[in-house]
Motif scaffolding. Structure first.
Motif, PDB file in Angstrom:
ATOM      1  N   PRO A   1       0.831  -1.213   0.000  1.00 31.67           N
ATOM      2  CA  PRO A   1       0.000   0.000   0.000  1.00 31.67           C
ATOM      3  C   PRO A   1       0.861   1.257   0.000  1.00 31.67           C
ATOM      4  CG  PRO A   1      -0.786  -1.578   1.630  1.00 31.67           C
ATOM      5  CD  PRO A   1       0.534  -2.091   1.141  1.00 31.67           C
ATOM      6  N   GLY A   2       0.430   2.241  -0.788  1.00 36.10           N
ATOM      7  CA  GLY A   2       1.143   3.502  -0.849  1.00 36.10           C
ATOM      8  C   GLY A   2       2.235   3.558  -1.903  1.00 36.10           C
ATOM      9  N   TYR A   3       2.507   2.429  -2.569  1.00 34.80           N
ATOM     10  CA  TYR A   3       3.559   2.389  -3.571  1.00 34.80           C
ATOM     11  C   TYR A   3       2.976   2.136  -4.959  1.00 34.80           C
ATOM     12  CZ  TYR A   3       7.128   2.217   0.090  1.00 34.80           C
ATOM     13  OH  TYR A   3       7.956   2.514   1.157  1.00 34.80           O
ATOM     14  N   PHE A   4       3.862   2.190  -5.955  1.00 38.67           N
ATOM     15  CA  PHE A   4       3.434   1.952  -7.330  1.00 38.67           C
ATOM     16  C   PHE A   4       2.955   0.530  -7.555  1.00 38.67           C
ATOM     17  CE2 PHE A   4       7.744   0.512  -7.075  1.00 38.67           C
ATOM     18  CZ  PHE A   4       7.881  -0.495  -8.015  1.00 38.67           C
ATOM     19  N   ASP A   5       3.335  -0.397  -6.669  1.00 38.74           N
ATOM     20  CA  ASP A   5       2.944  -1.807  -6.785  1.00 38.74           C
ATOM     21  C   ASP A   5       1.914  -2.192  -5.728  1.00 38.74           C
ATOM     22  OD1 ASP A   5       4.637  -1.588  -4.605  1.00 38.74           O
ATOM     23  OD2 ASP A   5       6.197  -2.886  -5.416  1.00 38.74           O
ATOM     24  N   SER A   6       0.965  -1.276  -5.481  1.00 35.74           N
ATOM     25  CA  SER A   6      -0.012  -1.445  -4.402  1.00 35.74           C
ATOM     26  C   SER A   6      -1.167  -2.373  -4.759  1.00 35.74           C
ATOM     27  CB  SER A   6      -0.576  -0.075  -4.012  1.00 35.74           C
ATOM     28  OG  SER A   6      -1.029   0.604  -5.169  1.00 35.74           O
ATOM     29  N   TRP A   7      -1.446  -2.561  -6.027  1.00 34.35           N
ATOM     30  CA  TRP A   7      -2.601  -3.369  -6.451  1.00 34.35           C
ATOM     31  C   TRP A   7      -2.201  -4.825  -6.691  1.00 34.35           C
ATOM     32  CZ3 TRP A   7      -4.478  -3.267 -12.147  1.00 34.35           C
ATOM     33  CH2 TRP A   7      -5.590  -4.104 -12.299  1.00 34.35           C
ATOM     34  N   LEU A   8      -1.113  -5.021  -7.446  1.00 36.47           N
ATOM     35  CA  LEU A   8      -0.657  -6.373  -7.737  1.00 36.47           C
ATOM     36  C   LEU A   8       0.804  -6.349  -8.157  1.00 36.47           C
ATOM     37  CD1 LEU A   8      -0.409  -6.632 -11.113  1.00 36.47           C
ATOM     38  CD2 LEU A   8      -2.879  -6.698 -10.917  1.00 36.47           C
ATOM     39  N   VAL A   9       1.439  -7.499  -8.063  1.00 34.58           N
ATOM     40  CA  VAL A   9       2.774  -7.713  -8.615  1.00 34.58           C
ATOM     41  C   VAL A   9       2.727  -8.982  -9.438  1.00 34.58           C
ATOM     42  CG1 VAL A   9       4.050  -6.458  -6.842  1.00 34.58           C
ATOM     43  CG2 VAL A   9       3.509  -8.871  -6.473  1.00 34.58           C
ATOM     44  N   GLU A  10       3.482  -8.994 -10.530  1.00 34.30           N
ATOM     45  CA  GLU A  10       3.458 -10.124 -11.466  1.00 34.30           C
ATOM     46  C   GLU A  10       4.855 -10.308 -12.043  1.00 34.30           C
ATOM     47  OE1 GLU A  10       0.959 -11.561 -15.466  1.00 34.30           O
ATOM     48  OE2 GLU A  10       0.377  -9.753 -14.351  1.00 34.30           O
ATOM     49  N   ALA A  11       5.334 -11.554 -12.044  1.00 37.33           N
ATOM     50  CA  ALA A  11       6.686 -11.833 -12.518  1.00 37.33           C
ATOM     51  C   ALA A  11       6.863 -11.363 -13.952  1.00 37.33           C
ATOM     52  CB  ALA A  11       6.981 -13.323 -12.404  1.00 37.33           C
ATOM     53  N   GLY A  12       8.061 -10.807 -14.256  1.00 36.33           N
ATOM     54  CA  GLY A  12       8.356 -10.281 -15.575  1.00 36.33           C
ATOM     55  C   GLY A  12       9.244 -11.201 -16.386  1.00 36.33           C
ATOM     56  N   PRO A  13      10.360 -10.699 -16.951  1.00 38.50           N
ATOM     57  CA  PRO A  13      11.261 -11.525 -17.756  1.00 38.50           C
ATOM     58  C   PRO A  13      11.966 -12.567 -16.887  1.00 38.50           C
ATOM     59  CG  PRO A  13      11.668  -9.160 -18.080  1.00 38.50           C
ATOM     60  CD  PRO A  13      10.793  -9.289 -16.877  1.00 38.50           C
ATOM     61  N   PRO A  14      12.762 -13.449 -17.501  1.00 37.49           N
ATOM     62  CA  PRO A  14      13.544 -14.393 -16.701  1.00 37.49           C
ATOM     63  C   PRO A  14      14.363 -13.681 -15.636  1.00 37.49           C
ATOM     64  CG  PRO A  14      13.672 -14.971 -19.022  1.00 37.49           C
ATOM     65  CD  PRO A  14      12.953 -13.656 -18.945  1.00 37.49           C
ATOM     66  N   ALA A  15      14.430 -14.273 -14.452  1.00 39.20           N
ATOM     67  CA  ALA A  15      15.259 -13.724 -13.383  1.00 39.20           C
ATOM     68  C   ALA A  15      16.729 -13.902 -13.759  1.00 39.20           C
ATOM     69  CB  ALA A  15      14.948 -14.414 -12.067  1.00 39.20           C
ATOM     70  N   ILE A  16      17.565 -12.937 -13.363  1.00 37.19           N
ATOM     71  CA  ILE A  16      18.967 -12.923 -13.778  1.00 37.19           C
ATOM     72  C   ILE A  16      19.874 -13.076 -12.558  1.00 37.19           C
ATOM     73  CG2 ILE A  16      20.756 -11.650 -15.008  1.00 37.19           C
ATOM     74  CD1 ILE A  16      18.404 -12.336 -16.759  1.00 37.19           C
ATOM     75  N   MET A  17      20.837 -13.992 -12.632  1.00 37.09           N
ATOM     76  CA  MET A  17      21.844 -14.136 -11.591  1.00 37.09           C
ATOM     77  C   MET A  17      22.911 -13.066 -11.803  1.00 37.09           C
ATOM     78  SD  MET A  17      22.692 -15.830  -8.873  1.00 37.09           S
ATOM     79  CE  MET A  17      21.921 -17.466  -8.926  1.00 37.09           C
ATOM     80  N   THR A  18      23.088 -12.161 -10.824  1.00 38.45           N
ATOM     81  CA  THR A  18      24.087 -11.099 -10.916  1.00 38.45           C
ATOM     82  C   THR A  18      25.064 -11.221  -9.761  1.00 38.45           C
ATOM     83  OG1 THR A  18      23.014  -9.432  -9.532  1.00 38.45           O
ATOM     84  CG2 THR A  18      22.218  -9.630 -11.799  1.00 38.45           C
ATOM     85  N   GLU A  19      26.072 -10.364  -9.760  1.00 37.85           N
ATOM     86  CA  GLU A  19      27.061 -10.394  -8.688  1.00 37.85           C
ATOM     87  C   GLU A  19      26.461  -9.982  -7.352  1.00 37.85           C
ATOM     88  OE1 GLU A  19      30.296  -7.947  -9.883  1.00 37.85           O
ATOM     89  OE2 GLU A  19      31.019  -9.373 -11.399  1.00 37.85           O
TER      90      GLU A  19
END
Length: 873
Positions: A747-765
């Motif tokens: 609540p109160g943020y840009f992702d307050s209604w829903l979140v949904e996975a996007g592109p493949p997750a990336i392994m970084t340092e």
């Protein structure tokens, strides 16, 4: 052109300009007027000093070219699709443009009388100061300097750079250097005199008119044409009287923005020969020419594309020329757009410093900005300051957001400036009043003509606020910040004004830069708008559908939500495509997955048939009639390709798996969770599978952590699953059997209604980076964003524990700002991220725009924020 000059000294406290005369001749007569000498009394008696003033060197032709050049930018080449989408018929489309032209002409006539009454540098600033006082005038100048003019300079320079680089085949990493170079070059041209600047403007205005003339001629002379009366998509065609009125009103807003810009010519009134006569004529002629050109351009768009094709096109001028003349036609019109944007850039750089100079002459800006160059007779200090600030906005990448915040403010001052005409007329005969010279131009149809324009301005402002109240609130805050600045500046005068302004300017940029990301995040991503959107609906692709045994235009209605992979030095994009049949609602048409390829990641060639699609196979029970949707893709260690996608039978959405060796022929393996826990999750509503991958050159290869493959998936919370073979997946559940949520709305943020996975997750340092799509709640979300808008966020997870969230972004790293991201079947706007690939040293992010098209944004890590988070393992 003549070397006639008009000179005025710097204003004193009252802001009055002194008109010079020589031998009884009024300024404006064809003669040379030497520099004024102003008497000053000091301790040693009276001394005199020369004051450099503006030179009248612009005639009627240059004034008319300035009007035309200030209106025609890139809008008419790209934006008419929005109008067609909103009204849905040929007649209403042309009627809306005609009414917009009438309103623009009304405004031009009003500014013609204002210019005749007050032919002074600064235009609207002068009228507001005289009618409503110095505060209103200062706020106008403040908005221009802070964002409206300088932000426009940055935005147009970047657009110009995008087109030039695309035409030259140069890498888009040069976008910012080319944009900055254009700003610096044109600032230099304007520095050395209004005549060189005007000549530049005249040349490029004639060239942009030539480009439009070529477009119009080609379209009108074409032997084949689309039926003009073909209706638009069912969801866009208004029904009923009230529906038509509402649609017509909403269509006026983009038209009026596209038709604006003529008022800038009043800024240079002191440099026009006989302004009382020539300025009104230039405004009337210039606006009339543009209105005629715009109407003819829309006739061509409709004749060649039809209203449905126009509504579906993000670049109608390009599409028309490609259809009529092939790729060479597209190159020709893209060159015209580059020329047009360059000319518009020159005009804004030319005129705006006259406002800052007038402010400084009134003691409301740096004193040195009030002085004109003794040789070139230009506001040199104001020009350099404007150029430096515009370059800083461009380098920081803040110009787009700031412009979005205050664009409605431009029309506030539009309306107020025309409203000053009522004040001037009311004060006629009053000592404060300013009557026009004998025989000078007066607005016909007064008071109805200015009333029409003021009403239109109020409508544009109200519509802008209603469509995006968050941006309007931020813009209002920026404008309101000018009030204390005005009070402090007036109190401090010339003692220490830099102490007031410079920290404020720094804070405007600093806040936005700080909000753009953290060192573990990817980005900033930049949109190459010269090519965006890269994939749009096509009515020519046909396919024999097994669903109904008929030939369908399988990508006619929408193309969006893309996956991406690099194969053999080529970027391949798999995208969701919807046909035009079925109910006019999202998800009620049949979806298939198309395939496009590109050698540079920006310009794509498409296959004529989908891959994959709902077929007469073992998956028909899961894929009929809704189809296959929303792909994500990774490579496997053996060089194969694995696709996650949504099976949609219009009952239960199911996340499914398919594999391929060549990206064309696919083997479907069915629902991803069908074998888990004895089929417990076979009917789980699931979608959006983002498999964890490692980076190997230009490849994203599925990788393991602790011996398992991992996949983030689902909406409105992101869940997580594991697999031993990439085909059969098991959702992770807690000891109570509830599925584990690894990311949830806030609540109160840009992702307050829903979140949904996007592109493949990336392994970084720094850990596992997951880009996700975020929906904003209208009730308890970010008030600066529209309700239910889709933006993009990033989250970081522990590299050894993919369930452990380490950090997440507090602001979206991508959000709908462009027309093509807010125009389509999802009107709240989307930048739905789904495809991400490393390619030749940069990262290419492919996303769905308004559930209608595919866009791309590019990040060059070498120009990053300097953190280590952008380095992939």
């Amino acid at each position: 052109m003549v070397n006639n000059v008009h000179r005025r000294p710097a204003r004193g406290k009252g802001g009055a300009a002194v008109v010079s005369r020589r031998n009884g001749q009024a300024a404006g007569v064809r003669s040379f007027v030497p520099p004024l000498r102003i008497a000053e009394r000091g301790k040693g008696g009276e001394v005199s000093r020369a004051v450099t003033t503006y030179a009248r060197r612009l005639g009627l032709f240059s004034g008319t070219m300035a009007v035309i050049g200030g209106i025609i930018g890139a809008g008419i080449f790209r934006s008419p699709s929005v109008v067609a989408q909103r009204v849905g018929t040929t007649g209403l489309t042309l009627a809306a443009w005609a009414l917009g032209g009438v309103i623009a002409l009304a405004g031009g006539l009003c500014f013609g009388e204002l210019g005749a009454r007050k032919p002074q540098a600064g235009g609207g600033y002068v009228y507001l100061r005289d009618a409503f006082g110095p505060l209103a005038a200062f706020l106008y100048g403040w908005a221009l300097l802070l964002v409206i003019a300088t932000g426009a300079i940055g935005a147009v320079a970047v657009t110009f750079a995008n087109y030039v680089l695309a035409l030259a085949g140069l890498p888009d990493r040069l976008t910012i250097p080319v944009a900055v170079g254009a700003i610096a070059f044109l600032t230099g041209i304007n520095y050395v005199g209004v005549k060189p600047a005007a000549v530049t403007q005249n040349i490029f205005t004639v060239l942009k008119l030539a480009a439009l003339a070529a477009l119009i001629a080609a379209g009108l002379l074409a032997t084949t044409a689309t039926a003009l009366d073909r209706l638009g998509p069912p969801s866009t065609t208004p029904t009923g009287v009230w529906g038509v009125v509402v649609a017509f009103g909403t269509a006026l807003v983009p038209i009026l923005f596209t038709c604006g810009g003529w008022q800038q010519t009043n800024f240079i009134a002191e440099e026009i020969v006989e302004p009382e006569r020539n300025l009104p004529r230039a405004l009337a002629f210039g606006v009339a020419v543009v209105v005629a050109v715009y109407l003819l351009a829309n006739v061509v768009y409709l004749r060649v594309l039809g209203v449905a094709g126009l509504a579906a096109s993000a670049a109608p001028a390009h599409d028309v020329m490609v259809r009529l003349a092939g790729p060479a036609g597209g190159t020709l019109i893209d060159t015209g757009i580059a020329v047009s944007t360059f000319g518009f850039l020159d005009l804004v750089i030319l005129v705006s410093p006259r406002v800052y100079q007038a402010m400084a002459a009134d003691g409301l800006f740096f004193g040195w900005a009030s002085q004109l160059h003794p040789r070139y007779r230009t506001p040199a200090g104001a020009l350099v300051f404007q150029g430096a600030w515009a370059v800083l906005l461009t380098l920081s990448g803040t110009y787009a957001d700031l412009l979005d915040w205050v664009v409605f403010g431009d029309w506030i001052f539009f309306g107020l400036a025309v409203a000053t005409l009522f004040v001037y007329r009311t004060r006629a005969g009053d000592p404060r009043g300013v009557g026009p010279p004998p025989g000078a131009f007066r607005v016909p149809g007064y008071p109805w003509v200015p009333a029409l324009f003021v009403t239109a301005a109020l409508y544009v402002v109200a519509s802008s606020v209603r469509s995006n109240p968050g941006n309007a609130a931020k813009g209002t805050s920026l404008l309101a910040l000018g009030v204390p600045v005005f009070l402090l500046w007036r109190a401090a005068r010339r003692v220490a004004p830099h102490v007031i302004l410079l920290p404020l300017l720094a804070s405007v940029i600093g806040e936005r830069v700080a909000a753009q990301g953290r060192d573990w995040m990817f980005g900033p991503f930049e949109r190459p708008n010269a090519v965006n959107p890269v994939i749009a609906p096509s009515p020519i692709s046909t396919f024999l559908s097994p669903v109904n045994d008929s030939v369908v235009r399988w990508e006619e209605y929408a193309t969006f939500n893309p996956a991406a992979v690099v194969k053999d030095a080529t970027v391949y994009v798999l995208y969701r495509a919807e046909d035009g049949a079925g109910e006019a609602k999202i998800g009620r048409r049949t979806s298939r997955i198309g395939l496009a390829e590109s050698g540079d990641g920006l310009r794509f060639r498409r296959r004529g048939a989908p891959v994959p699609y709902p077929d007469r196979d073992a998956q028909a029970q899961y894929e009929w009639p809704g189809g296959v949707e929303d792909p994500r893709i990774v490579e496997t260690e053996d060089g194969g390709y694995l696709l996650t996608y949504t099976q949609w039978n219009r009952d239960i959405p199911r996340l499914a798996i398919a594999t391929s060796r060549d990206l064309v022929n696919w083997t479907k393996h069915g629902p991803a969770f069908a074998q888990s826990d004895s089929g417990r999750y076979r009917n789980l509503e699931s979608k959006s599978g983002a498999i964890l991958a490692r980076v190997a050159g230009n490849r994203l290869i599925a990788t393991t952590v602790n011996g398992k493959y991992w996949m983030y998936f689902n909406v409105p919370d992101v869940l997580i699953a594991t697999s031993d073979n990439l085909i059969d997946w098991t959702p992770l559940a807690d000891t109570d059997g509830k599925l584990v949520k690894v990311l949830s709305p806030r609540p109160g943020y840009f992702d307050s209604w829903l979140v949904e996975a996007g592109p493949p997750a990336i392994m970084t340092e720094r850990g596992i980076l997951l880009m996700y799509n975020a929906g904003n709640s209208g009730a308890y979300g970010d008030a600066a964003l529209p309700a239910r808008v889709y933006t993009g966020g990033q989250a970081l997870y522990d590299a050894r524990n993919p369930l452990k969230l380490i950090a997440r972004s507090d602001q979206p790293f991508i959000k709908p700002t462009e027309q093509y991201e807010r125009a389509g079947q999802y009107v709240a706007g989307t930048t739905f991220v789904e495809g991400l690939v490393p390619f030749n040293g940069r990262w290419y992010l492919y996303y769905g725009t308004a559930d209608s098209r595919v866009g791309v944004a590019v990040w060059d890590p070498k120009r990053s924020h300097g953190g280590e988070g952008g380095r992939a393992q």
